[in-house]
Motif scaffolding. Structure first.
Motif, PDB file in Angstrom:
ATOM      1  N   TRP A  25      -7.801 -34.979  -8.182  1.00 30.01           N
ATOM      2  CA  TRP A  25      -6.912 -35.950  -8.811  1.00 30.01           C
ATOM      3  C   TRP A  25      -5.844 -35.241  -9.644  1.00 30.01           C
ATOM      4  O   TRP A  25      -4.660 -35.592  -9.592  1.00 30.01           O
ATOM      5  CB  TRP A  25      -7.709 -36.883  -9.719  1.00 30.01           C
ATOM      6  N   ASP A 246     -13.679 -43.404  -5.068  1.00 26.06           N
ATOM      7  CA  ASP A 246     -12.643 -43.534  -4.033  1.00 26.06           C
ATOM      8  C   ASP A 246     -12.141 -44.957  -3.848  1.00 26.06           C
ATOM      9  O   ASP A 246     -11.245 -45.198  -3.036  1.00 26.06           O
ATOM     10  CB  ASP A 246     -13.089 -42.935  -2.696  1.00 26.06           C
ATOM     11  N   ASP A 249      -8.372 -45.261  -4.186  1.00 28.23           N
ATOM     12  CA  ASP A 249      -7.467 -44.554  -3.274  1.00 28.23           C
ATOM     13  C   ASP A 249      -6.395 -45.480  -2.708  1.00 28.23           C
ATOM     14  O   ASP A 249      -5.262 -45.065  -2.461  1.00 28.23           O
ATOM     15  CB  ASP A 249      -8.244 -43.917  -2.126  1.00 28.23           C
ATOM     16  N   LYS A 252      -2.617 -45.788  -3.772  1.00 26.66           N
ATOM     17  CA  LYS A 252      -1.573 -44.856  -3.340  1.00 26.66           C
ATOM     18  C   LYS A 252      -0.792 -45.373  -2.139  1.00 26.66           C
ATOM     19  O   LYS A 252       0.276 -44.851  -1.821  1.00 26.66           O
ATOM     20  CB  LYS A 252      -2.200 -43.500  -2.989  1.00 26.66           C
TER      21      LYS A 252
END
Length: 265
Positions: A25, A246, A249, A252
């Motif tokens: 990260w 996760d 995620d 993004k």
């Protein structure tokens, strides 16, 4: 003797290769900030208070922002700062939204109620930088903190009136179970503060709320999501195959279901 209650909240112990996540990260976030800095799409280190951690980074889209997204990081109120999470701004930023990420003081230097007030101040100051609707999201302890922004009087009326959607991700919705954890030696919660800081004890907000939680998270995090769903009558999306590290995620990816939910609801 080990505290048997601790394991329920021990995410890293149940995630394969968990130790690799924070350094990855951090590296992704640093590269992202460098790229946006070159493109003049980053305003780093904006002050929202007088403390050394009362700062936030503002990530700007191309053109006039459609509005403001605030992302509040987690870490059980005693770990991390904004610098590790920068790249998770990209999904909303690529869709034309400005994204701000604040740091805040950590326990045990301050209490959770102090952090709640700091985040409210960060949202208020960020709202002066970017016009339009405001959408709040946060992960884990950050999910708790953005939910707390919906308490009556937490935000100034003019700011609260601009909040269009709140999306807590894997939030802690009831802080009373944390009283029995070893971690509470750092958090310093007592029963009164645990109740006062629990989103489930708040009146159901009028603002739309959608909880997100990974289907492979520790069972207690699925519980917290359900508790908030029940208390507020809000949406609760269980993301299949995702664990506590996760599940974010998707932030993004501008085309992800999570970003679409955050921005389009």
């Amino acid at each position: 003797m080990p505290n048997p209650n601790d394991d329920a909240y021990a995410n890293a112990a149940h995630i394969p290769d968990a130790a690799s996540f924070p350094p990855r990260w951090e590296a992704e976030a640093e590269a992202y900030r460098a790229r946006l800095s070159v493109a003049r799409r980053l305003r780093p280190g904006l002050m929202y208070g007088h403390g050394t951690r009362e700062m936030m980074d503002l990530f700007l889209p191309e053109g006039v922002p459609q509005g403001l997204v605030v992302f509040v990081h987690g870490g059980y109120w005693h770990k991390f700062d904004r610098s590790i999470w920068s790249h998770f701004a990209e999904g909303a930023r690529a869709r034309g939204w400005a994204v701000v990420m604040p740091s805040y003081d950590l326990c045990p230097r301050v209490r959770i109620r102090d952090i709640t007030r700091q985040v409210a101040q960060a949202v208020t100051v960020a709202a002066q930088e970017v016009s339009g609707p405001i959408r709040l999201t946060g992960h884990s302890a950050g999910g708790h903190l953005v939910a707390r922004m919906l308490a009556p009087g937490m935000l100034p009326e003019a700011v609260a009136g601009r909040v269009a959607h709140v999306m807590p991700i894997s939030p802690l919705s009831d802080l009373r179970p944390l009283l029995d954890l070893t971690m509470n030696a750092v958090l310093g919660l007592d029963r009164a503060e645990a109740m006062a800081e629990s989103p489930i004890a708040m009146a159901p907000p009028k603002v739309p709320v959608t909880v997100q939680v990974g289907g492979d998270e520790r069972p207690v995090f699925l519980d917290h999501a359900r508790w908030l769903e029940k208390a507020w009558g809000c949406g609760n999306v269980v993301v299949p195959g995702k664990h506590h590290f996760d599940v974010i995620d998707a932030l993004k990816d501008p085309g992800s279901a999570m970003v679409t939910t955050l921005l389009d609801r």
